[in-house]
Design an enzyme around this catalytic site. Structure first.
Site, PDB file in Angstrom:
ATOM      1  N   GLN A  79      12.236  -3.260  14.645  1.00 53.64           N
ATOM      2  CA  GLN A  79      12.708  -3.199  13.263  1.00 53.64           C
ATOM      3  C   GLN A  79      13.457  -1.910  12.937  1.00 53.64           C
ATOM      4  OE1 GLN A  79       9.303  -3.524  10.675  1.00 53.64           O
ATOM      5  NE2 GLN A  79       8.371  -1.637  11.389  1.00 53.64           N
ATOM      6  N   ARG A  91       3.903  12.120  21.951  1.00 49.57           N
ATOM      7  CA  ARG A  91       4.287  10.702  21.870  1.00 49.57           C
ATOM      8  C   ARG A  91       5.787  10.506  22.062  1.00 49.57           C
ATOM      9  NH1 ARG A  91       0.726   6.851  19.176  1.00 49.57           N
ATOM     10  NH2 ARG A  91      -1.277   7.803  18.880  1.00 49.57           N
ATOM     11  N   TYR A 119      -6.118  19.389  21.018  1.00 46.36           N
ATOM     12  CA  TYR A 119      -5.819  19.507  22.456  1.00 46.36           C
ATOM     13  C   TYR A 119      -4.367  19.926  22.649  1.00 46.36           C
ATOM     14  CZ  TYR A 119      -4.478  14.537  21.665  1.00 46.36           C
ATOM     15  OH  TYR A 119      -3.952  13.361  21.180  1.00 46.36           O
ATOM     16  N   ASP A 177      -1.977  -3.287  19.447  1.00 49.71           N
ATOM     17  CA  ASP A 177      -2.571  -3.220  18.105  1.00 49.71           C
ATOM     18  C   ASP A 177      -2.364  -4.514  17.319  1.00 49.71           C
ATOM     19  OD1 ASP A 177      -3.454  -0.690  18.558  1.00 49.71           O
ATOM     20  OD2 ASP A 177      -2.359   0.256  16.914  1.00 49.71           O
TER      21      ASP A 177
HETATM   22  C1  LIG Z   1      -4.837   9.202  14.748  1.00 52.65           C
HETATM   23  C2  LIG Z   1      -4.639   8.317  15.967  1.00 52.65           C
HETATM   24  C3  LIG Z   1      -4.810   8.839  17.238  1.00 52.65           C
HETATM   25  C4  LIG Z   1      -4.689   8.010  18.367  1.00 52.65           C
HETATM   26  N1  LIG Z   1      -4.887   8.548  19.607  1.00 52.65           N
HETATM   27  C5  LIG Z   1      -4.814   7.739  20.703  1.00 52.65           C
HETATM   28  C6  LIG Z   1      -5.025   8.278  22.017  1.00 52.65           C
HETATM   29  O1  LIG Z   1      -5.246   9.486  22.176  1.00 52.65           O
HETATM   30  N2  LIG Z   1      -4.949   7.424  23.082  1.00 52.65           N
HETATM   31  C7  LIG Z   1      -4.691   6.079  22.926  1.00 52.65           C
HETATM   32  O2  LIG Z   1      -4.660   5.337  23.940  1.00 52.65           O
HETATM   33  N3  LIG Z   1      -4.454   5.557  21.696  1.00 52.65           N
HETATM   34  C8  LIG Z   1      -4.512   6.351  20.590  1.00 52.65           C
HETATM   35  N4  LIG Z   1      -4.253   5.830  19.340  1.00 52.65           N
HETATM   36  C9  LIG Z   1      -3.916   4.401  19.214  1.00 52.65           C
HETATM   37  C10 LIG Z   1      -2.455   4.143  19.560  1.00 52.65           C
HETATM   38  O3  LIG Z   1      -1.609   4.995  18.817  1.00 52.65           O
HETATM   39  C11 LIG Z   1      -2.105   2.693  19.253  1.00 52.65           C
HETATM   40  O4  LIG Z   1      -3.115   1.842  19.733  1.00 52.65           O
HETATM   41  C12 LIG Z   1      -0.785   2.303  19.947  1.00 52.65           C
HETATM   42  O5  LIG Z   1       0.259   3.129  19.497  1.00 52.65           O
HETATM   43  C13 LIG Z   1      -0.470   0.830  19.666  1.00 52.65           C
HETATM   44  O6  LIG Z   1       0.765   0.523  20.246  1.00 52.65           O
HETATM   45  P1  LIG Z   1       1.494  -0.854  19.910  1.00 52.65           P
HETATM   46  O7  LIG Z   1       2.755  -0.829  20.696  1.00 52.65           O
HETATM   47  O8  LIG Z   1       0.539  -1.967  20.068  1.00 52.65           O
HETATM   48  O9  LIG Z   1       1.809  -0.766  18.338  1.00 52.65           O
HETATM   49  P2  LIG Z   1       2.743   0.246  17.535  1.00 52.65           P
HETATM   50  O10 LIG Z   1       2.770   1.578  18.166  1.00 52.65           O
HETATM   51  O11 LIG Z   1       2.302   0.160  16.117  1.00 52.65           O
HETATM   52  O12 LIG Z   1       4.199  -0.363  17.679  1.00 52.65           O
HETATM   53  C14 LIG Z   1       4.605  -1.491  16.941  1.00 52.65           C
HETATM   54  C15 LIG Z   1       6.124  -1.531  16.915  1.00 52.65           C
HETATM   55  O13 LIG Z   1       6.531  -2.757  16.321  1.00 52.65           O
HETATM   56  C16 LIG Z   1       7.559  -2.521  15.379  1.00 52.65           C
HETATM   57  N5  LIG Z   1       7.473  -3.602  14.381  1.00 52.65           N
HETATM   58  C17 LIG Z   1       6.513  -3.805  13.436  1.00 52.65           C
HETATM   59  N6  LIG Z   1       6.763  -4.897  12.707  1.00 52.65           N
HETATM   60  C18 LIG Z   1       7.927  -5.426  13.188  1.00 52.65           C
HETATM   61  C19 LIG Z   1       8.708  -6.571  12.847  1.00 52.65           C
HETATM   62  N7  LIG Z   1       8.339  -7.400  11.849  1.00 52.65           N
HETATM   63  N8  LIG Z   1       9.839  -6.816  13.547  1.00 52.65           N
HETATM   64  C20 LIG Z   1      10.234  -5.987  14.566  1.00 52.65           C
HETATM   65  N9  LIG Z   1       9.535  -4.868  14.921  1.00 52.65           N
HETATM   66  C21 LIG Z   1       8.377  -4.601  14.251  1.00 52.65           C
HETATM   67  C22 LIG Z   1       7.218  -1.141  14.812  1.00 52.65           C
HETATM   68  O14 LIG Z   1       8.349  -0.523  14.228  1.00 52.65           O
HETATM   69  C23 LIG Z   1       6.746  -0.420  16.077  1.00 52.65           C
HETATM   70  O15 LIG Z   1       7.811   0.167  16.790  1.00 52.65           O
HETATM   71  C24 LIG Z   1      -4.371   6.642  18.206  1.00 52.65           C
HETATM   72  C25 LIG Z   1      -4.137   6.120  16.916  1.00 52.65           C
HETATM   73  C26 LIG Z   1      -4.266   6.941  15.813  1.00 52.65           C
HETATM   74  C27 LIG Z   1      -4.047   6.369  14.438  1.00 52.65           C
END
Ligand SMILES: Cc1cc2nc3c(=O)[nH]c(=O)nc-3n(C[C@H](O)[C@H](O)[C@H](O)COP(=O)(O)OP(=O)(O)OC[C@H]3O[C@@H](n4cnc5c(N)ncnc54)[C@H](O)[C@@H]3O)c2cc1C
Length: 398
Positions: free
Chosen positions: A33, A106, A214, A292
């Site tokens: 997006q 990140r 860290y 997620d």
């Molecule tokens: C404070 C914090 C600390 C963390 N620390 C860690 C850690 O140390 N180690 C670890 O393993 N995990 C950690 N996490 C968890 C980790 O950040 C997430 O689990 C991970 O980023 C999830 O990745 P994802 O690709 O599933 O989702 P996201 O990173 O949320 O990516 C989703 C993507 O989809 C896009 N998107 C959304 N809706 C649409 C749509 N309708 N159309 C097109 N695109 C769309 C978004 O723009 C985004 O780019 C942490 C989380 C938090 C909140």
């Protein structure tokens, strides 16, 4: 193989999936997006269950070059930074799990993943926000906010905790506010007194709140996450620029390292933490979810991204094995991943409760148990993490 797969979402999960699918020869289009695949200023911990997959994908060398290797994971007391418990990482992670434990910015991780995906031939479509989808016998149609329409044989929804793919497929799957709010940001190490911060992943525990810090990269930045119980998140947005004064106030009276770190923050963000109880089903014929989008978790085990990386690997292996029956591959992928990710979701929630204990008896018991365990039974303390860090999806999954 001739399948052309559509991935919705270009976060860590979407990019890893795109790379893993290109590695087995599938055509991949990735819809994101935002205008470019980027990440905000914060760090992430990568545990051995994730780094061994990066190794298998040929990405580990590039990732290690820009990562910090912590020596230990430590818990400390909020009041005086007294050590409660310590578990070795560093060389122990290599010896025990055959793969490193790393801390990385990140945006560095994102750059490496995006560049690899681009050079591997993933077709990126930025500024594409999915708004609708429909399934026919032999394909899925996608509709985007910019008016564009596309079709694919399979769709993988990697669109994060607020997943549009999930919401379009299933009812009643909205995440809930956890009652926890996180402040996060980076501090330049050269602003801090020498030796203030040890080369460890450190969590300071206090009643109803905790503070994590860290190093990242070559040690030039300290990443921090401060989490507080806070039942009334009123903002519509899930993340907003935060007032450092509120953080200073919440952590006044805490130990010197925490206070000094907070004093040296330039910019920080507030982040409402949402969670979701495990879904019973996240696959519907030609569409599945990943990361997620299907198993969001609280960040207290640092496993959210690691689970998405494991998902990506498992899904790609199954699609390779079941070349002729991709729908079966999606169903099996869910079967293999649902139990493990649900267990990690539950463990993350329990860890948060344990971090935020507030009554004196429970705190004393927790500290004694963890302290005695790490001092006198160090192997038991390590063993307690084997089910997460020792999971080797590259050798086989179960
Ligand atoms: C404070 C914090 C600390 C963390 N620390 C860690 C850690 O140390 N180690 C670890 O393993 N995990 C950690 N996490 C968890 C980790 O950040 C997430 O689990 C991970 O980023 C999830 O990745 P994802 O690709 O599933 O989702 P996201 O990173 O949320 O990516 C989703 C993507 O989809 C896009 N998107 C959304 N809706 C649409 C749509 N309708 N159309 C097109 N695109 C769309 C978004 O723009 C985004 O780019 C942490 C989380 C938090 C909140």
């Amino acid at each position: 193989m001739s399948l052309h797969i559509g991935i919705v979402g270009g976060g860590i999960g979407g990019l890893c999936t795109a790379i893993a699918l290109r590695a087995i020869g599938l055509q991949v289009s990735l819809y994101e997006q935002s205008d470019s695949a980027g990440e905000y200023g914060a760090g992430i911990q990568l545990s051995p269950n994730a780094t061994r997959i990066f190794k298998a994908l040929g990405l580990l060398d590039a990732i290690e070059t820009v990562s910090f290797k912590p020596q230990n994971a430590q818990l400390r007391s909020w009041k005086n930074a007294r050590l409660i418990a310590s578990v070795p990482l560093g060389q122990t992670s290599l010896d025990r799990y055959g793969s490193p434990y790393l801390h990385i910015h990140r945006s560095n991780l994102h750059d490496i993943l995006r560049q690899r995906a681009q050079s591997a031939g993933v077709h990126f479509r930025f500024a594409h926000r999915l708004v609708d989808l429909s399934q026919q016998d032999d394909h899925v149609s996608l509709a985007f906010a910019n008016g564009k329409l596309y079709q694919h044989e399979l769709i993988i929804g990697c669109d994060g905790i607020k997943s549009a793919v999930r919401n379009l497929l299933f009812d009643n799957t909205h995440p809930q506010f956890s009652g926890h709010v996180a402040w996060r940001g980076l501090i330049k190490t050269n602003k801090l007194p020498d030796n203030l911060i040890a080369p460890n992943a450190t969590v300071h525990l206090g009643p109803h709140q905790h503070f994590v810090h860290y190093y990242l990269g070559s040690g030039d930045y300290v990443n921090f996450v401060a989490v507080l119980d806070n039942q009334d998140w009123q903002q519509e947005s899930w993340s907003i620029p935060a007032d450092k004064k509120a953080l200073e106030c919440a952590f006044s009276g805490w130990n010197t390292p925490v206070q000094t770190l907070i004093k040296n923050i330039d910019v920080c963000y507030m982040w409402a933490l949402f969670h979701h109880s495990p879904l019973k089903n996240w696959t519907d014929r030609r569409i599945t979810l990943l990361g997620d989008a299907c198993h969001p978790m609280l960040p207290y085990m640092a496993q959210g991204a690691a689970m998405a990386i494991e998902d990506a690997w498992v899904l790609s292996r199954l699609l390779e094995q079941k070349e002729q029956e991709p729908r079966l591959a999606l169903a099996e992928y869910q079967k293999y991943r649902l139990a493990r990710t649900a267990k990690v979701q539950a463990a993350s929630e329990e860890q948060g409760n344990m971090f935020h204990l507030a009554d004196r008896t429970s705190i004393t018991f927790r500290n004694l148990k963890l302290g005695l365990g790490s001092r006198y039974l160090p192997d038991l303390a390590l063993q307690s993490m084997d089910w997460i860090y020792g999971y080797d999806a590259v050798k086989g999954f179960h």
